[in-house]
Motif scaffolding. Structure first.
Motif, PDB file in Angstrom:
ATOM      1  N   LYS A   1       0.820  -1.216   0.000  1.00 44.52           N
ATOM      2  CA  LYS A   1       0.000   0.000   0.000  1.00 44.52           C
ATOM      3  C   LYS A   1       0.849   1.259   0.000  1.00 44.52           C
ATOM      4  CE  LYS A   1      -3.713  -1.514   3.018  1.00 44.52           C
ATOM      5  NZ  LYS A   1      -4.221  -1.213   4.360  1.00 44.52           N
ATOM      6  N   ILE A   2       0.510   2.176  -0.908  1.00 47.11           N
ATOM      7  CA  ILE A   2       1.167   3.479  -0.838  1.00 47.11           C
ATOM      8  C   ILE A   2       0.122   4.572  -0.602  1.00 47.11           C
ATOM      9  CG2 ILE A   2       3.119   2.778  -2.288  1.00 47.11           C
ATOM     10  CD1 ILE A   2       1.949   4.494  -4.550  1.00 47.11           C
ATOM     11  N   GLY A   3       0.556   5.659  -0.012  1.00 44.31           N
ATOM     12  CA  GLY A   3      -0.300   6.823   0.192  1.00 44.31           C
ATOM     13  C   GLY A   3       0.425   8.034  -0.355  1.00 44.31           C
ATOM     14  N   MET A   4      -0.306   8.891  -1.033  1.00 46.44           N
ATOM     15  CA  MET A   4       0.341  10.003  -1.744  1.00 46.44           C
ATOM     16  C   MET A   4      -0.142  11.346  -1.179  1.00 46.44           C
ATOM     17  SD  MET A   4       0.274  10.191  -5.842  1.00 46.44           S
ATOM     18  CE  MET A   4      -1.237  11.131  -5.973  1.00 46.44           C
ATOM     19  N   ILE A   5       0.780  12.199  -0.807  1.00 42.97           N
ATOM     20  CA  ILE A   5       0.410  13.524  -0.294  1.00 42.97           C
ATOM     21  C   ILE A   5       0.779  14.555  -1.358  1.00 42.97           C
ATOM     22  CG2 ILE A   5       0.737  15.211   1.553  1.00 42.97           C
ATOM     23  CD1 ILE A   5       1.370  12.803   3.405  1.00 42.97           C
ATOM     24  N   GLY A   6      -0.227  15.146  -1.965  1.00 43.27           N
ATOM     25  CA  GLY A   6      -0.033  16.077  -3.091  1.00 43.27           C
ATOM     26  C   GLY A   6      -0.586  15.449  -4.360  1.00 43.27           C
ATOM     27  N   CYS A   7      -1.687  16.009  -4.848  1.00 46.52           N
ATOM     28  CA  CYS A   7      -2.330  15.449  -6.059  1.00 46.52           C
ATOM     29  C   CYS A   7      -2.154  16.401  -7.244  1.00 46.52           C
ATOM     30  CB  CYS A   7      -3.827  15.225  -5.810  1.00 46.52           C
ATOM     31  SG  CYS A   7      -4.164  14.165  -4.411  1.00 46.52           S
ATOM     32  N   GLY A   8      -0.984  17.024  -7.334  1.00 48.71           N
ATOM     33  CA  GLY A   8      -0.730  17.963  -8.433  1.00 48.71           C
ATOM     34  C   GLY A   8      -0.105  17.266  -9.631  1.00 48.71           C
ATOM     35  N   ALA A   9       0.831  17.964 -10.274  1.00 47.85           N
ATOM     36  CA  ALA A   9       1.408  17.469 -11.531  1.00 47.85           C
ATOM     37  C   ALA A   9       2.093  16.115 -11.356  1.00 47.85           C
ATOM     38  CB  ALA A   9       2.409  18.509 -12.052  1.00 47.85           C
ATOM     39  N   ILE A  10       3.004  16.009 -10.394  1.00 54.21           N
ATOM     40  CA  ILE A  10       3.757  14.761 -10.223  1.00 54.21           C
ATOM     41  C   ILE A  10       2.851  13.677  -9.634  1.00 54.21           C
ATOM     42  CG2 ILE A  10       5.711  13.680  -9.024  1.00 54.21           C
ATOM     43  CD1 ILE A  10       7.071  16.506  -9.151  1.00 54.21           C
ATOM     44  N   GLY A  11       2.049  14.050  -8.638  1.00 54.48           N
ATOM     45  CA  GLY A  11       1.125  13.080  -8.028  1.00 54.48           C
ATOM     46  C   GLY A  11       0.206  12.452  -9.066  1.00 54.48           C
ATOM     47  N   THR A  12      -0.263  13.259  -9.986  1.00 56.01           N
ATOM     48  CA  THR A  12      -1.167  12.741 -11.018  1.00 56.01           C
ATOM     49  C   THR A  12      -0.444  11.713 -11.897  1.00 56.01           C
ATOM     50  OG1 THR A  12      -2.411  14.784 -11.001  1.00 56.01           O
ATOM     51  CG2 THR A  12      -2.653  13.415 -12.969  1.00 56.01           C
ATOM     52  N   GLU A  13       0.796  12.006 -12.264  1.00 56.09           N
ATOM     53  CA  GLU A  13       1.555  11.044 -13.098  1.00 56.09           C
ATOM     54  C   GLU A  13       1.736   9.712 -12.361  1.00 56.09           C
ATOM     55  OE1 GLU A  13       2.644  11.422 -16.180  1.00 56.09           O
ATOM     56  OE2 GLU A  13       2.787  13.577 -16.553  1.00 56.09           O
ATOM     57  N   ILE A  14       2.005   9.793 -11.049  1.00 53.51           N
ATOM     58  CA  ILE A  14       2.205   8.554 -10.270  1.00 53.51           C
ATOM     59  C   ILE A  14       0.887   7.762 -10.226  1.00 53.51           C
ATOM     60  CG2 ILE A  14       2.722   7.595  -7.980  1.00 53.51           C
ATOM     61  CD1 ILE A  14       4.394  10.179  -7.461  1.00 53.51           C
ATOM     62  N   ALA A  15      -0.207   8.471  -9.909  1.00 54.57           N
ATOM     63  CA  ALA A  15      -1.507   7.793  -9.781  1.00 54.57           C
ATOM     64  C   ALA A  15      -1.930   7.161 -11.109  1.00 54.57           C
ATOM     65  CB  ALA A  15      -2.556   8.796  -9.296  1.00 54.57           C
ATOM     66  N   VAL A  16      -1.681   7.861 -12.200  1.00 57.77           N
ATOM     67  CA  VAL A  16      -2.056   7.326 -13.523  1.00 57.77           C
ATOM     68  C   VAL A  16      -1.225   6.072 -13.827  1.00 57.77           C
ATOM     69  CG1 VAL A  16      -2.006   7.812 -16.015  1.00 57.77           C
ATOM     70  CG2 VAL A  16      -2.970   9.500 -14.436  1.00 57.77           C
TER      71      VAL A  16
END
Ligand SMILES: NC(=O)c1ccc[n+]([C@@H]2O[C@H](COP(=O)([O-])OP(=O)(O)OC[C@H]3O[C@@H](n4cnc5c(N)ncnc54)[C@H](O)[C@@H]3O)[C@@H](O)[C@H]2O)c1
Length: 274
Positions: A9-24
């Motif tokens: 499990k990972i958790g991501m803090i920050g859903c901006g430019a880089i966060g979006t690339e990781i989530a995608v």
């Protein structure tokens, strides 16, 4: 904290430019992890992120709840968020990855605490190549590390250091060196340059000894970073000519790619390269 192969499990803090690339990348199953939850100071950013995901639906949690629930915390928010996230990761014994390298350098005493507790701290190479070679060179006889950053004039709009030094970039027709000094001072005077200089400092000789030269170049349209490393191994020069991400012009594509690959290295068994 789990060993590499068990990471889930990972958790991501920050859903901006880089966060979006990781989530995608997780959504496309390019990374073998579960993106369990996200946090952002602006909930709209999380709502926007969900619209881009087809197969996964990470929860929105407070920072503390997120950190409690996951095996690896990924910060891709802001320098000022690093201290709080780092302290919570230490409190709950969680591995943590930081994109805001400048924030890690500012709170370097927490890296020592993490070491003592056996917590893994990851800082991806980000917008620059050559960290692998620097890492190897540091093992024995590293002597000198220099960063030459080259940017177009518009990258320095509103910079206070230039105002203080009475340097005008209006209509410049040839390249101009606007700063030469230790990384510590470059980080203070050029906050937009902070992450590359901070990553290089932490990987190499520290912010007092690492040298930085900043050049304004009217003939380029995107950022270039050149690293020169000298030591017992010899000498190398690594030049990065960054292009923006195809999905988000606000971030250099290499930063998102380097983060995705660092997560892959944590969870996959084959590691090629230093
Ligand atoms: N290491 C590198 O080479 C490198 C390269 C580019 C960017 N960065 C850094 O990575 C970080 C993310 O970059 P980005 O391009 O994705 O930025 P971005 O502005 O696109 O996204 C950042 C997100 O974090 C959120 N945020 C800001 N402060 C927060 C807080 N205190 N708590 C929770 N969420 C918060 C914002 O609302 C935003 O949605 C920045 O600190 C940036 O400087 C590092």
């Amino acid at each position: 904290m789990l060993f590499k192969k068990n990471l889930k499990k990972i958790g991501m803090i920050g859903c901006g430019a880089i966060g979006t690339e990781i989530a995608v990348a997780v959504d496309k199953k390019d990374i073998n992890v579960i993106l369990y939850c996200c946090n952002d100071i602006d909930k709209n950013k999380y709502d926007e992120l969900l619209k881009k995901l087809k197969n996964i639906r990470p929860k929105f949690l407070s920072k503390e709840k997120l950190i409690k629930k996951v095996d690896l915390v990924i910060e891709c928010a802001k320098k000022d968020a690093v201290k709080e996230i780092f302290e919570l990761a230490l409190k709950y014994n969680k591995d943590v990855m930081f994109l805001s390298a400048g924030g890690v350098l500012e709170n370097f005493e927490l890296v020592e605490k993490a070491k003592q507790k056996g917590i893994n701290v990851y800082v991806p190479s980000g917008a620059v190549v050559g960290i692998d070679g620097l890492d190897a060179a540091k093992y024995h006889g590293l002597k000198k590390v220099t960063l030459i950053t080259r940017k177009p004039p518009k990258a320095f709009e509103g910079n206070e250091y230039l105002k203080k030094k009475n340097i005008s970039l209006d209509g410049i027709t040839s390249e101009l060196v606007i700063f030469e000094g230790p990384a510590k001072e470059a980080i203070k005077e050029f906050p937009a340059n902070i992450n590359v200089a901070a990553t290089l400092s932490m990987a190499g000789l520290g912010p007092d000894i690492t040298k930085v030269k900043i050049v304004v170049d009217p003939f380029i349209s995107s950022n270039m970073h050149e690293i020169i490393v000298e030591g017992d191994f010899g000498r190398f020069r690594a030049i990065t000519e960054n292009l923006p991400s195809p999905t988000n012009p606000k971030t250099s594509y290499l930063t998102a790619l380097s983060t995705i690959v660092m997560i892959k290295k944590i969870v996959e068994p084959i590691h090629i390269g230093t």
